[in-house]
Design a protein around this motif. Structure first.
Motif, short mmCIF file in Angstrom:
data_model
loop_
_atom_site.label_atom_id
_atom_site.label_comp_id
_atom_site.label_asym_id
_atom_site.label_seq_id
_atom_site.Cartn_x
_atom_site.Cartn_y
_atom_site.Cartn_z
N LYS B 311 1.35 -3.42 -39.41
CA LYS B 311 0.04 -3.47 -38.76
C LYS B 311 -0.24 -2.13 -38.06
O LYS B 311 -1.31 -1.53 -38.20
CB LYS B 311 0.06 -4.58 -37.70
CG LYS B 311 -0.98 -5.64 -37.87
CD LYS B 311 -1.02 -6.45 -36.59
CE LYS B 311 -0.84 -7.90 -36.78
NZ LYS B 311 -0.92 -8.68 -35.57
N ILE B 312 0.76 -1.69 -37.30
CA ILE B 312 0.60 -0.43 -36.57
C ILE B 312 0.45 0.73 -37.57
O ILE B 312 -0.41 1.59 -37.41
CB ILE B 312 1.81 -0.19 -35.63
CG1 ILE B 312 1.84 -1.28 -34.56
CG2 ILE B 312 1.74 1.19 -34.98
CD1 ILE B 312 3.09 -1.29 -33.70
N ARG B 313 1.28 0.70 -38.61
CA ARG B 313 1.18 1.74 -39.64
C ARG B 313 -0.23 1.79 -40.23
O ARG B 313 -0.82 2.87 -40.37
CB ARG B 313 2.20 1.44 -40.76
CG ARG B 313 2.17 2.44 -41.90
CD ARG B 313 2.71 1.83 -43.18
NE ARG B 313 1.81 0.79 -43.71
CZ ARG B 313 2.07 0.08 -44.81
NH1 ARG B 313 3.17 0.28 -45.48
NH2 ARG B 313 1.20 -0.84 -45.23
N ASN B 314 -0.77 0.62 -40.53
CA ASN B 314 -2.10 0.58 -41.14
C ASN B 314 -3.18 1.18 -40.23
O ASN B 314 -4.07 1.88 -40.70
CB ASN B 314 -2.48 -0.87 -41.49
CG ASN B 314 -1.63 -1.40 -42.64
OD1 ASN B 314 -0.91 -0.63 -43.27
ND2 ASN B 314 -1.70 -2.69 -42.88
N VAL B 315 -3.06 0.88 -38.96
CA VAL B 315 -4.04 1.44 -38.02
C VAL B 315 -3.94 2.98 -38.02
O VAL B 315 -4.97 3.67 -38.10
CB VAL B 315 -3.80 0.90 -36.58
CG1 VAL B 315 -4.62 1.68 -35.56
CG2 VAL B 315 -4.16 -0.57 -36.51
N PHE B 316 -2.72 3.46 -37.96
CA PHE B 316 -2.57 4.93 -37.96
C PHE B 316 -3.08 5.53 -39.27
O PHE B 316 -3.74 6.57 -39.26
CB PHE B 316 -1.10 5.31 -37.71
CG PHE B 316 -0.78 5.40 -36.24
CD1 PHE B 316 -1.09 6.55 -35.52
CD2 PHE B 316 -0.23 4.33 -35.57
CE1 PHE B 316 -0.83 6.62 -34.15
CE2 PHE B 316 0.03 4.39 -34.20
CZ PHE B 316 -0.27 5.54 -33.49
N TYR B 343 -6.19 2.61 -29.90
CA TYR B 343 -6.52 1.31 -30.49
C TYR B 343 -5.31 0.36 -30.51
O TYR B 343 -5.47 -0.85 -30.28
CB TYR B 343 -7.01 1.55 -31.93
CG TYR B 343 -7.44 0.31 -32.66
CD1 TYR B 343 -8.76 -0.15 -32.57
CD2 TYR B 343 -6.55 -0.43 -33.43
CE1 TYR B 343 -9.15 -1.30 -33.23
CE2 TYR B 343 -6.94 -1.58 -34.09
CZ TYR B 343 -8.24 -2.00 -33.99
OH TYR B 343 -8.64 -3.14 -34.65
N VAL B 344 -4.14 0.91 -30.77
CA VAL B 344 -2.96 0.06 -31.00
C VAL B 344 -2.67 -0.92 -29.85
O VAL B 344 -2.49 -2.12 -30.10
CB VAL B 344 -1.73 0.94 -31.35
CG1 VAL B 344 -0.43 0.15 -31.20
CG2 VAL B 344 -1.86 1.45 -32.78
N PRO B 345 -2.67 -0.47 -28.59
CA PRO B 345 -2.40 -1.43 -27.51
C PRO B 345 -3.39 -2.59 -27.50
O PRO B 345 -3.02 -3.74 -27.24
CB PRO B 345 -2.55 -0.60 -26.23
CG PRO B 345 -2.39 0.80 -26.66
CD PRO B 345 -2.87 0.88 -28.06
N LEU B 346 -4.63 -2.29 -27.84
CA LEU B 346 -5.66 -3.31 -27.88
C LEU B 346 -5.33 -4.34 -28.96
O LEU B 346 -5.45 -5.55 -28.77
CB LEU B 346 -7.00 -2.64 -28.19
CG LEU B 346 -8.27 -3.36 -27.80
CD1 LEU B 346 -8.41 -3.43 -26.30
CD2 LEU B 346 -9.49 -2.63 -28.38
N MET B 347 -4.87 -3.81 -30.09
CA MET B 347 -4.54 -4.69 -31.21
C MET B 347 -3.29 -5.52 -30.88
O MET B 347 -3.26 -6.72 -31.14
CB MET B 347 -4.29 -3.84 -32.46
CG MET B 347 -4.06 -4.66 -33.71
SD MET B 347 -3.58 -3.63 -35.08
CE MET B 347 -1.94 -3.12 -34.61
N LEU B 348 -2.30 -4.87 -30.28
CA LEU B 348 -1.06 -5.57 -29.97
C LEU B 348 -1.29 -6.69 -28.95
O LEU B 348 -0.64 -7.73 -29.01
CB LEU B 348 -0.01 -4.59 -29.43
CG LEU B 348 0.51 -3.56 -30.44
CD1 LEU B 348 1.52 -2.63 -29.80
CD2 LEU B 348 1.12 -4.25 -31.66
N SER B 349 -2.25 -6.45 -28.07
CA SER B 349 -2.55 -7.50 -27.07
C SER B 349 -3.62 -8.48 -27.60
O SER B 349 -4.13 -9.30 -26.84
CB SER B 349 -3.02 -6.85 -25.77
OG SER B 349 -4.15 -6.06 -26.02
N LYS B 350 -3.92 -8.32 -28.90
CA LYS B 350 -4.87 -9.22 -29.59
C LYS B 350 -6.24 -9.27 -28.90
O LYS B 350 -6.86 -10.33 -28.80
CB LYS B 350 -4.27 -10.62 -29.71
CG LYS B 350 -3.06 -10.62 -30.62
CD LYS B 350 -2.54 -12.00 -30.84
CE LYS B 350 -1.36 -11.92 -31.81
NZ LYS B 350 -0.58 -13.11 -31.87
#
Lengths: 309, 475
Positions: B311-316, B343-350
């Motif tokens: 997921k993180i890879r895809n965002v990057f 963006y990633v922290p936002l995604m990780l915290s859903k």
């Protein structure tokens, strides 16, 4: 579709009316050149670059030389621009002839000359008819004597600054003279402005070279103008250090103008050697201010009158 | 020919009038005419690149037909591959060749091998990043069975080269735009009138907001070491409005122009400066590009329905590619990287899909919390954008460092007009934030409408500036 065309036409019409009203009332405030193309063809003209555009005031000349025995056809019109638009050359000559009233037999033509007006840079090949000024007004204009002049708007919209309706720092008079306004007169501001001018002219030293084509066009212009009246050459007063740069670039300039003047039976008034040089005050070492312009124009008128006495 | 030129203002009504005069004839005439004027419009930049766009269109037209005709999946894949290689190859050569060559030479030199090469003088064909993505979406959608291949070469060529959006988008999907070329357009008053309003608003954003801000921004970024912290901070904020005014202004003019011809293009900006987080921001900013990457890169990679690492890879990947799409410079790639970091922290915290509706949908003003979220998102994106604007990553760091050095106590020659027009922009867009564009006032009383039109016209006239390009033309 009809409803749409009606409404769009109404909107455009209102915009058009507003634009026209602004042009008629503030044409001299919102663009440096617009007013020059809104007056009738001229019988007598002041020609040259920004020194002439700001320094020679037609109203004073008209008043002074109307008493001349020669009975010149007046009024004078200031058809000078800046060095970017009006170096000598076929484009300027063509535009002058467009603005000139061809019926004139006894006009006055004052050519304010500087060394830079006979120069070209390397970017354009004069011999091939390429001139750096050709895409600028007045050379991109066909109509130079209509009011309002929509052709100018269409071709040179990017030169307008309509916000100057509210805050004017210059006024291009209907007779073509540009008056600078609201200039701070303290020494610091003067020196800052002068530095800009000196830097610009110093850059010219590396960029410009004398052009045979421009000189030839100068000869052609003299011939054209002499058919319609008397021609005078002028070198406007400027600060001595700026003059020094010019003379360094073209030491023979005065001799050149003198020789052309002599061979064409024209008088050359060199105000850089005028005894009252310091009285012709300027605001940046290069351009005469309103008060200095009044004195300079009177002195110029006196010189013209003295020739005819 | 750019939108904010007198030539375009003469070109458009002439083309519009002839188009609707011909409309009584046939669809074929409408499309042929649009194709001719679109090629003329593009040819005004550089006629040589007409061959490029024609060749690109021709190959994709042919590839799509072959995909449809092929029965085996592998054959279909091979044809999509041809389209991908051709389109990405064109983009790679014209846009990225020198970047890769330079970077390779730098890398060799870094590890001790002496390498040298002469940069090729490649001119970037205007709009290539936009139309290659558009044609790519066509062949991929044909492959995916989402759309039938076009049977008319004129229709397809007109779709690729449709002049309002050819040079800087919106990047239109074949699924949206191509069917509109397959149906005869009839004149609709409401659509055309709203198109005019959108164009007017687009001109305001471009020539008033963007071009006024540009003066200050150019000074601030020219040499950050010469400016005070205050000037640099204002320069950074103004750049946000310059970029928005420039690009969304272009999109508004493009979408508005298209509506005059009976076409509906997708919304490209949905008031991004009212976004409450970075995820919402990019759902509202350059939406046609964001959605393109989402559909053709992010989802095929698994999107968010994969493990955490992927997921993180895809965002990057998405943000880095997006950065690289903007230009062949490490600054854009770093800009993409920073966006991904944000963006990633936002995604990780859903929380990345928390703000799907426009802010304050049921009230006039936002709550304090919403207002703070908007402010925070805006400021952070402004800082990230310094990398987008600076000439190099070092320059960008220097710029930010100098902002926080608190040196100098001036705000520079701050132009009050720029501030005033930014306020007007924000107020008007806030009022119309639920609409398709800032001047969507078709349902308001006549005096409000006409008063607004005249006010915008006068502001453009008095406070507009003239520039010779749009920022996104370089991409």
């Amino acid at each position: 579709m009809k409803k749409y065309i009606k409404k769009v036409s109404l909107f455009l019409f209102v915009c058009f009316v507003i634009l026209t009203a602004i042009l008629l009332k503030y044409g001299g405030n919102i663009d440096h050149f617009y007013n020059k193309f809104t007056t009738p063809k001229a019988k007598s003209m002041i020609l040259g670059d920004s020194r002439a555009m700001q320094g020679i005031q037609p109203e004073i000349l008209n008043e002074a030389i109307k008493s001349s025995d020669k009975d010149y056809e007046l009024p004078m019109y200031n058809y000078a621009f800046t060095i970017a638009q009006t170096p000598m050359g076929p484009p300027y000559r063509k535009s002058i002839l467009r603005k000139l009233d061809k019926e004139t037999k006894n006009g006055v033509y004052i050519l304010s000359l500087t060394p830079w007006m006979f120069c070209s840079g390397d970017d354009y090949n004069d011999d091939l008819g390429e001139f750096r000024e050709q895409d600028q007004p007045p050379h991109n204009m066909i109509y130079v004597d209509v009011n309002p002049n929509y052709e100018y708007i269409l071709r040179n919209l990017n030169l307008f600054s309509f916000r100057h309706v509210f805050k004017t720092n210059y006024l291009l008079h209907k007779d073509g003279w540009m008056e600078r306004k609201k200039l701070s007169k303290d020494e610091f501001s003067f020196n800052a402005r002068k530095k800009v001018q000196k830097d610009m002219i110093t850059e010219f030293l590396d960029y410009y070279k004398l052009s045979k084509v421009r000189k030839q066009s100068f000869y052609d212009l003299i011939k054209d103008l002499k058919k319609h009246g008397d021609v005078f050459f002028v070198r406007s007063p400027i600060d001595l250090d700026i003059l020094e740069i010019e003379n360094k670039f073209y030491p023979e300039f005065d001799n050149f103008i003198d020789s052309v003047a002599t061979s064409n039976n024209i008088r050359y008034f060199n105000f850089t050697r005028h005894p009252k040089l310091k009285e012709f005050s300027n605001y940046d070492g290069h351009h005469i201010d309103k008060k200095g312009g009044e004195l300079f124009t009177k002195a110029l008128a006196d010189s013209i009158l003295s020739v005819n006495q | 020919m750019i939108f904010n030129s007198v030539v375009f203002l003469i070109f458009l009504p002439i083309v519009f009038s002839i188009y609707w005069l011909l409309s009584k004839k046939s669809l074929k005439i409408q499309n042929t005419y649009l194709l001719i004027i679109s090629y003329f419009f593009y040819g005004c930049w550089d006629w040589r690149f007409l061959f490029l766009i024609a060749a690109s269109s021709l190959i994709d037209f042919w590839v799509a037909k072959k995909i449809k005709a092929s029965e085996k999946k592998n054959t279909k894949k091979a044809f999509v591959g041809i389209s991908l290689v051709m389109n990405i190859g064109l983009l790679g050569f014209f846009k990225y060749f020198n970047f890769f060559a330079d970077s390779l030479v730098d890398l060799f030199n870094l590890v001790g091998f002496h390498a040298d090469y002469t940069t090729l003088h490649i001119i970037l064909p205007v709009g290539i990043s936009f139309y290659t993505f558009q044609t790519l979406s066509y062949t991929i959608d044909v492959y995916r069975g989402k759309i039938e291949p076009s049977n008319s070469i004129v229709q397809f060529f007109a779709y690729v080269s449709f002049f309002p959006q050819l040079v800087a988008g919106p990047i239109e999907r074949a699924t949206n735009l191509l069917p509109q070329f397959q149906k005869k357009r009839t004149f609709e008053y409401d659509k055309a009138a709203d198109g005019m309003r959108q164009m007017l608003w687009g001109f305001f954003k471009k020539v008033v907001v963007a071009d006024n801000c540009a003066v200050f921004v150019d000074q601030a970024f020219a040499d950050p070491s010469m400016s005070s912290s205050g000037e640099l901070f204002v320069g950074m904020i103004f750049f946000a409005f310059q970029l928005y005014g420039d690009f969304s202004g272009y999109s508004d003019i493009a979408i508005g122009s298209a509506r005059l011809f009976g076409f509906d293009l997708k919304q490209n900006f949905a008031f991004p400066y009212f976004a409450r987080d970075i995820a919402e921001f990019y759902r509202r900013w350059h939406m046609s590009l964001t959605n393109w990457f989402k559909d053709y890169v992010y989802f095929p990679l698994g999107g968010s329905r994969v493990g955490l690492n992927k997921k993180i890879r895809n965002v990057f990947i998405i943000y880095l590619i997006s950065g690289f799409w903007h230009g062949a410079n490490w600054t854009f790639i770093f800009w993409g990287f920073l966006n991904a970091l944000y963006y990633v922290p936002l995604m990780l915290s859903k929380r990345n899909r928390r703000n799907l509706e426009i802010v304050a949908a049921n009230s006039f003003l936002p709550s304090f919390r919403q207002g703070y979220a908007i402010f925070e998102t805006f400021i952070v994106t402004c800082f990230i954008r310094v990398f987008f604007r600076a000439d190099s990553i070092e320059d960008a760091f220097l710029y930010i460092k100098r902002i926080f050095s608190f040196q100098g106590n001036t705000w520079g020659n701050l132009d009050k007009i720029s501030i005033a027009v930014i306020v007007i922009l924000l107020v008007v867009e806030w009022i119309n934030r639920k609409e398709q564009h800032g001047l969507a006032i078709g349902n308001r009383p006549v005096y409000v409408r006409w008063g607004s039109y005249m006010a915008v016209f006068l502001i453009i006239l008095f406070f507009g500036k003239s520039s010779t390009s749009f920022i996104y033309f370089q991409f």
